[in-house]
Design a protein around this motif. Structure first.
Motif, mmCIF file in Angstrom:
data_model
loop_
_atom_site.group_PDB
_atom_site.id
_atom_site.type_symbol
_atom_site.label_atom_id
_atom_site.label_comp_id
_atom_site.label_asym_id
_atom_site.label_seq_id
_atom_site.Cartn_x
_atom_site.Cartn_y
_atom_site.Cartn_z
ATOM 1 N N VAL A 68 23.143 -79.013 -12.026
ATOM 2 C CA VAL A 68 23.227 -79.511 -13.229
ATOM 3 C C VAL A 68 23.424 -80.981 -13.022
ATOM 4 C CG1 VAL A 68 24.372 -79.792 -15.493
ATOM 5 C CG2 VAL A 68 24.163 -77.535 -14.711
ATOM 6 N N PRO A 69 22.670 -82.112 -13.144
ATOM 7 C CA PRO A 69 22.981 -83.429 -12.702
ATOM 8 C C PRO A 69 23.965 -83.840 -13.929
ATOM 9 C CG PRO A 69 20.663 -83.131 -12.898
ATOM 10 C CD PRO A 69 21.236 -81.901 -13.253
ATOM 11 N N ARG A 70 24.912 -84.864 -13.504
ATOM 12 C CA ARG A 70 25.681 -85.259 -14.536
ATOM 13 C C ARG A 70 26.097 -86.768 -14.240
ATOM 14 N NH1 ARG A 70 30.253 -82.760 -17.833
ATOM 15 N NH2 ARG A 70 31.680 -84.424 -18.060
ATOM 16 N N GLY A 73 28.724 -87.680 -18.809
ATOM 17 C CA GLY A 73 28.846 -86.596 -19.455
ATOM 18 C C GLY A 73 29.229 -86.821 -20.955
ATOM 19 N N THR A 74 28.506 -88.179 -21.371
ATOM 20 C CA THR A 74 28.769 -88.633 -22.872
ATOM 21 C C THR A 74 27.743 -88.186 -23.565
ATOM 22 O OG1 THR A 74 27.630 -90.702 -22.423
ATOM 23 C CG2 THR A 74 29.920 -90.639 -21.746
ATOM 24 N N ASN A 75 26.718 -87.249 -23.021
ATOM 25 C CA ASN A 75 25.605 -87.053 -24.016
ATOM 26 C C ASN A 75 26.056 -86.141 -25.093
ATOM 27 O OD1 ASN A 75 24.579 -83.984 -23.665
ATOM 28 N ND2 ASN A 75 25.427 -84.553 -21.903
ATOM 29 N N GLY A 134 25.435 -97.138 -27.778
ATOM 30 C CA GLY A 134 26.817 -97.228 -28.110
ATOM 31 C C GLY A 134 27.799 -96.941 -26.995
ATOM 32 N N SER A 135 27.416 -96.174 -26.001
ATOM 33 C CA SER A 135 28.350 -95.720 -25.104
ATOM 34 C C SER A 135 28.304 -96.517 -23.761
ATOM 35 C CB SER A 135 28.180 -94.110 -24.491
ATOM 36 O OG SER A 135 26.478 -93.981 -24.491
ATOM 37 N N MET A 136 27.623 -97.458 -24.014
ATOM 38 C CA MET A 136 27.307 -98.539 -22.645
ATOM 39 C C MET A 136 28.453 -98.587 -21.574
ATOM 40 S SD MET A 136 26.282 -101.874 -24.177
ATOM 41 C CE MET A 136 27.674 -103.140 -24.692
ATOM 42 N N SER A 139 28.551 -94.848 -20.080
ATOM 43 C CA SER A 139 27.566 -94.103 -19.687
ATOM 44 C C SER A 139 26.793 -94.651 -18.431
ATOM 45 C CB SER A 139 26.561 -93.932 -20.755
ATOM 46 O OG SER A 139 25.764 -95.116 -21.069
ATOM 47 N N THR A 140 25.920 -93.922 -17.791
ATOM 48 C CA THR A 140 25.368 -94.318 -16.488
ATOM 49 C C THR A 140 23.833 -94.467 -16.839
ATOM 50 O OG1 THR A 140 24.666 -91.959 -15.901
ATOM 51 C CG2 THR A 140 27.044 -92.871 -15.181
ATOM 52 N N ILE A 141 23.263 -95.084 -15.934
ATOM 53 C CA ILE A 141 21.812 -95.283 -15.947
ATOM 54 C C ILE A 141 21.123 -94.088 -15.774
ATOM 55 C CG2 ILE A 141 19.744 -96.628 -14.778
ATOM 56 C CD1 ILE A 141 21.386 -98.425 -16.637
HETATM 57 C C1 LIG Z 1 30.482 -92.966 -28.273
HETATM 58 C C2 LIG Z 1 29.225 -92.500 -28.036
HETATM 59 C C3 LIG Z 1 28.163 -93.544 -28.364
HETATM 60 C C4 LIG Z 1 26.838 -93.077 -28.035
HETATM 61 N N1 LIG Z 1 26.113 -93.887 -28.427
HETATM 62 C C5 LIG Z 1 24.680 -93.757 -27.997
HETATM 63 C C6 LIG Z 1 23.575 -94.601 -28.434
HETATM 64 O O1 LIG Z 1 23.781 -95.562 -29.470
HETATM 65 N N2 LIG Z 1 22.325 -94.303 -28.149
HETATM 66 C C7 LIG Z 1 21.897 -93.260 -27.387
HETATM 67 O O2 LIG Z 1 20.689 -93.184 -27.024
HETATM 68 N N3 LIG Z 1 22.996 -92.282 -27.113
HETATM 69 C C8 LIG Z 1 24.282 -92.407 -27.381
HETATM 70 N N4 LIG Z 1 25.066 -91.667 -26.945
HETATM 71 C C9 LIG Z 1 24.965 -90.723 -26.056
HETATM 72 C C10 LIG Z 1 25.047 -90.611 -24.650
HETATM 73 O O3 LIG Z 1 25.941 -91.857 -24.287
HETATM 74 C C11 LIG Z 1 23.701 -90.976 -23.929
HETATM 75 O O4 LIG Z 1 22.983 -89.809 -24.106
HETATM 76 C C12 LIG Z 1 23.870 -91.541 -22.262
HETATM 77 O O5 LIG Z 1 22.447 -91.716 -22.163
HETATM 78 C C13 LIG Z 1 24.246 -90.238 -21.499
HETATM 79 O O6 LIG Z 1 24.910 -91.098 -20.202
HETATM 80 P P1 LIG Z 1 25.689 -90.304 -19.126
HETATM 81 O O7 LIG Z 1 25.842 -91.078 -18.010
HETATM 82 O O8 LIG Z 1 26.974 -89.792 -19.942
HETATM 83 O O9 LIG Z 1 24.913 -88.928 -18.821
HETATM 84 P P2 LIG Z 1 25.539 -87.368 -19.134
HETATM 85 O O10 LIG Z 1 25.896 -86.905 -20.364
HETATM 86 O O11 LIG Z 1 26.136 -87.040 -17.865
HETATM 87 O O12 LIG Z 1 24.096 -86.798 -18.675
HETATM 88 C C14 LIG Z 1 22.891 -87.149 -19.591
HETATM 89 C C15 LIG Z 1 21.398 -85.799 -19.233
HETATM 90 O O13 LIG Z 1 21.191 -86.774 -18.003
HETATM 91 C C16 LIG Z 1 20.974 -85.864 -16.875
HETATM 92 N N5 LIG Z 1 21.540 -86.747 -15.579
HETATM 93 C C17 LIG Z 1 22.383 -87.301 -15.503
HETATM 94 N N6 LIG Z 1 22.372 -88.158 -14.358
HETATM 95 C C18 LIG Z 1 21.127 -87.658 -13.769
HETATM 96 C C19 LIG Z 1 20.153 -87.937 -12.682
HETATM 97 N N7 LIG Z 1 20.667 -88.737 -11.608
HETATM 98 N N8 LIG Z 1 19.091 -87.295 -12.514
HETATM 99 C C20 LIG Z 1 18.616 -86.580 -13.397
HETATM 100 N N9 LIG Z 1 19.350 -86.360 -14.580
HETATM 101 C C21 LIG Z 1 20.305 -86.877 -14.624
HETATM 102 C C22 LIG Z 1 22.243 -84.894 -17.141
HETATM 103 O O14 LIG Z 1 21.669 -83.435 -16.376
HETATM 104 C C23 LIG Z 1 21.857 -84.437 -18.983
HETATM 105 O O15 LIG Z 1 20.806 -84.079 -18.989
HETATM 106 C C24 LIG Z 1 26.680 -92.096 -27.160
HETATM 107 C C25 LIG Z 1 27.733 -91.196 -27.193
HETATM 108 C C26 LIG Z 1 28.971 -91.359 -27.183
HETATM 109 C C27 LIG Z 1 29.955 -90.336 -26.721
#
Ligand SMILES: Cc1cc2nc3c(=O)[nH]c(=O)nc-3n(C[C@H](O)[C@H](O)[C@H](O)COP(=O)(O)OP(=O)(O)OC[C@H]3O[C@@H](n4cnc5c(N)ncnc54)[C@H](O)[C@@H]3O)c2cc1C
Length: 470
Positions: A68-70, A73-75, A134-136, A139-141
Motif C-alpha cells: 500500500v503506497p502512502r 494519508g490525507t485522502n 485544500g490539503s496542500m 499532502s504529497t505530490i
Molecule cells: C483538510 C483536507 C482538505 C482536502 N482538500 C482536497 C482538495 O481540495 N482537493 C482534493 O482533490 N483532495 C483534497 N483532500 C484529499 C487529499 O488531501 C488528497 O487526496 C491528496 O491528494 C492525498 O495526498 P496524500 O499525500 O495525503 O496521499 P495519501 O492519502 O497518502 O494517498 C493517496 C493515494 O495515493 C496513493 N499513493 C501515495 N503515494 C504514492 C506513490 N508514490 N505511488 C503510487 N501511489 C501512491 C495511495 O496508495 C493512495 O491510494 C483534502 C484532504 C483533507 C484532509
C-alpha cells in the motif's frame, strides 16, 4: 514468509531503522483521513530510493504480499487503509525537489515532497504549479497524482492530471519504467502517464514525477460575496461563467459551514448569511481588477447583500483561508465527519445543493455543504457519530441517494477524492459494467497477482456481499 523473515528481508533492503513493525507504530498507518475504515498493516517501510522501492516490490511480488503506497494519508476515500494487511510503503524519505528546469518549464520531484513546498520553490523562481488541494500544506505530490487531486484553482488552471508530464514508475514485479518526458508533444504509444493519474496506487508505484509549470501570475485579487439565499449564490456562479469570466477560484460555503469556519478561525465573517462565494482572479493587475469588479457587480445583481474586495495580500489570504479551513472547522463539531465529493455540471449546482438539503431533512441529518462552485464539485459533509449504528445507516442511505442524484444530473460520484474503498460500491453505477470490466483487465495486466493496494477501486469482498448499498 514469517513476519520475522519479512522484517529481516525488508531491513536488508532499507536498513533496520526504516522498517516499523511494533504494534503502536503500525496503528498510526492503519487509517487515513477517511472515517469508518481501519486495518493494521504487517509492516511499514520507508524506502530512500527507486532501487529500494524496486527491491521491496520484487520481494512482495515473489511472496504475494500486499503493498500500500502512502504519502501523508490525507485522502478521503480510505485509499491507504491496508485492508488486506501487508506492507505500507511510506514515502516520507523520498521528498526531494530534484530539478526546476526554467527553460522547459518543468519541475522534477520525488513522490514524498509536500505540495506546498513545490509551490514555494517554483514561485521563488517566478514560476507556478497551479494544483492546490485544500490539503496542500500536508499532502504529497505522489498522493496528489495517485488520487488525481483537484483544488481551488481547478476551474481556471485544471487539476493535477493536467500538470503531470512524465513519471518514473516501479511496476508490481519491481520493473522500473519511465513514461512521458519534457516534450510538449509526444504521442508515442498509449498515454501511460495519464493512466497513472487517479489510479490510487493500484497499477504502479510512482518514484519520480515530472511536473509542468507555468509563469507565476503577476497579481491577484480576492473578493467575498454574502447572500441571504443559496439560490442567489448559485445563480451568481452561473452569471459569472456566462459572462465569460474564468476566475482562478470560485468557492462556495453554505451557512452551516460558514458558522463553523467563523467559530474556528475568527476571521470576522458575518454568520447570518445564507451562503458565501469566495472569488479570486489572477493575472495582469488590470485584468484582475476588472474581473473582480465585474464579479462583484454580478453578485450584487443576483442579490448579494454584501461584497468585500480584499485590499491587501494579507486580507486575500484571510478570505481564502476561510475556505481552506472548512473541513478542519467542521471536524471539531462531531465525533465522525463523513465528507463526500458529489460533483455535477456547474449548471446543475443549485439543484444539487437543494437536493442535498432535502435529503438531510428527510433523513434527519446535519449535512453542511461547501466546495468548488465553479467546478460543480460539492463537498456535502455530514456530522455524525460512528458509535450510533442507526444514525450511520441513515448516513449511508442519504449519501446513496446523493450519489444517485449526482449521476442523474449528469455528474459523478467523486470529483477529486478518488474511489478508494469508500466509493467502490458506487463505481459501477457511474461508469457501467462494461467499463468496469475493462478497468479490471487493465488492473490485471499491470498487477497480475493483485498485490498493489488490494480492494481499492474495485471494492472488497465484504462490500460485494453487502451489495450496492456499500
Ligand atoms: C483538510 C483536507 C482538505 C482536502 N482538500 C482536497 C482538495 O481540495 N482537493 C482534493 O482533490 N483532495 C483534497 N483532500 C484529499 C487529499 O488531501 C488528497 O487526496 C491528496 O491528494 C492525498 O495526498 P496524500 O499525500 O495525503 O496521499 P495519501 O492519502 O497518502 O494517498 C493517496 C493515494 O495515493 C496513493 N499513493 C501515495 N503515494 C504514492 C506513490 N508514490 N505511488 C503510487 N501511489 C501512491 C495511495 O496508495 C493512495 O491510494 C483534502 C484532504 C483533507 C484532509
Amino acid at each position: 514468509v514469517t513476519p520475522q523473515q519479512l522484517r529481516e528481508q525488508l531491513a536488508a533492503i532499507v536498513g533496520p531503522d526504516h522498517v516499523l513493525t511494533a504494534p503502536d507504530e503500525l496503528v498510526a498507518y492503519s487509517y487515513d483521513a477517511t472515517p469508518l475504515f481501519q486495518a493494521v498493516p504487517d509492516a511499514v517501510v520507508q524506502p530512500g530510493s527507486t532501487a529500494e522501492v524496486a527491491a521491496i516490490l520484487r520481494l512482495c511480488h515473489q511472496h504475494r504480499i500486499p503493498v500500500v503506497p502512502r504519502g501523508s494519508g490525507t485522502n478521503l476515500s480510505a485509499s491507504t487503509t491496508p485492508i488486506a494487511g501487508g506492507v505500507v510503503l511510506n514515502f516520507a524519505r523520498m521528498n526531494r525537489i530534484l530539478e526546476i528546469d526554467e527553460e522547459n518549464l518543468t519541475c522534477t520531484v520525488e513522490p514524498g515532497v509536500i505540495t506546498g513546498e513545490v509551490h514555494r520553490a517554483v514561485e521563488a523562481k517566478g514560476l507556478f504549479y497551479p494544483p492546490d488541494p485544500g490539503s496542500m500544506h500536508i499532502s504529497t505530490i505522489g498522493g496528489n497524482i495517485a488520487q488525481g487531486a483537484g483544488g481551488l484553482r481547478g476551474l481556471k488552471y485544471g487539476v493535477t492530471r493536467d500538470y503531470v508530464m512524465g513519471l518514473e514508475l516501479v511496476l508490481a514485479d519491481g520493473t522500473v519504467i519511465e513514461t512521458g518526458g519534457k516534450n510538449v508533444k509526444d504521442v508515442a504509444g498509449y498515454d501511460l502517464t495519464r493512466l497513472m493519474v487517479g489510479s490510487g496506487g493500484t497499477l504502479a508505484v510512482v518514484t519520480k514525477a515530472l511536473l509542468k509549470l507555468v509563469p507565476k501570475p503577476a497579481a491577484r485579487r480576492v473578493a467575498l460575496a454574502l447572500f441571504d439565499e443559496l439560490d442567489d449564490a448559485a445563480r451568481a456562479v452561473s452569471r459569472i461563467i456566462a459572462h465569460k469570466i474564468i476566475p482562478a477560484t470560485l468557492e462556495f460555503l453554505d451557512q452551516a459551514t460558514l458558522r463553523a469556519v467563523e467559530d474556528f478561525a475568527r476571521i470576522g465573517l458575518p454568520t447570518d448569511a445564507g451562503a458565501v462565494l469566495i472569488m479570486e482572479q489572477d493575472g495582469h493587475p488590470a485584468v484582475c481588477a476588472e474581473d473582480v469588479e465585474a464579479m462583484a457587480r454580478l453578485c450584487r445583481e443576483e442579490g448579494a447583500t454584501r461584497v468585500e474586495v480584499a485590499a491587501s495580500e494579507a486580507e486575500a489570504q484571510k478570505l481564502l483561508e476561510a475556505r481552506r479551513v472548512a473541513l478542519s472547522a467542521l471536524a471539531r463539531r462531531s465525533p465522525t465527519l463523513v465528507l463526500e465529493d458529489a460533483t455535477v455540471p456547474r449548471s446543475r449546482l443549485a439543484e444539487m445543493v437543494r437536493f442535498i438539503q432535502e435529503v438531510a431533512t428527510r433523513y434527519d441529518l446535519e449535512i453542511c455543504t461547501f466546495g468548488h462552485a465553479g467546478d460543480g464539485n460539492l463537498h456535502p459533509t455530514c456530522m455524525a457519530d460512528e458509535r450510533n449504528k442507526e444514525q450511520m445507516e441513515r448516513v449511508h442511505a442519504a449519501f446513496g441517494e446523493i450519489f444517485a442524484e449526482a449521476i442523474r444530473l449528469g455528474g459523478t460520484i467523486t470529483g477529486e477524492h478518488g474511489v478508494g474503498v469508500a466509493k467502490a460500491p458506487y463505481l459501477e453505477a457511474r461508469i457501467g459494467p462494461e467499463a468496469l470490466a475493462l478497468m479490471r483487465r487493465i488492473k490485471a495486466a499491470f498487477d497480475p497477482h493483485g498485490i498493489l493496494n488490494p480492494g481499492k477501486i474495485f471494492g472488497t469482498e465484504a462490500q460485494a456481499e453487502r451489495g450496492s448499498a456499500g
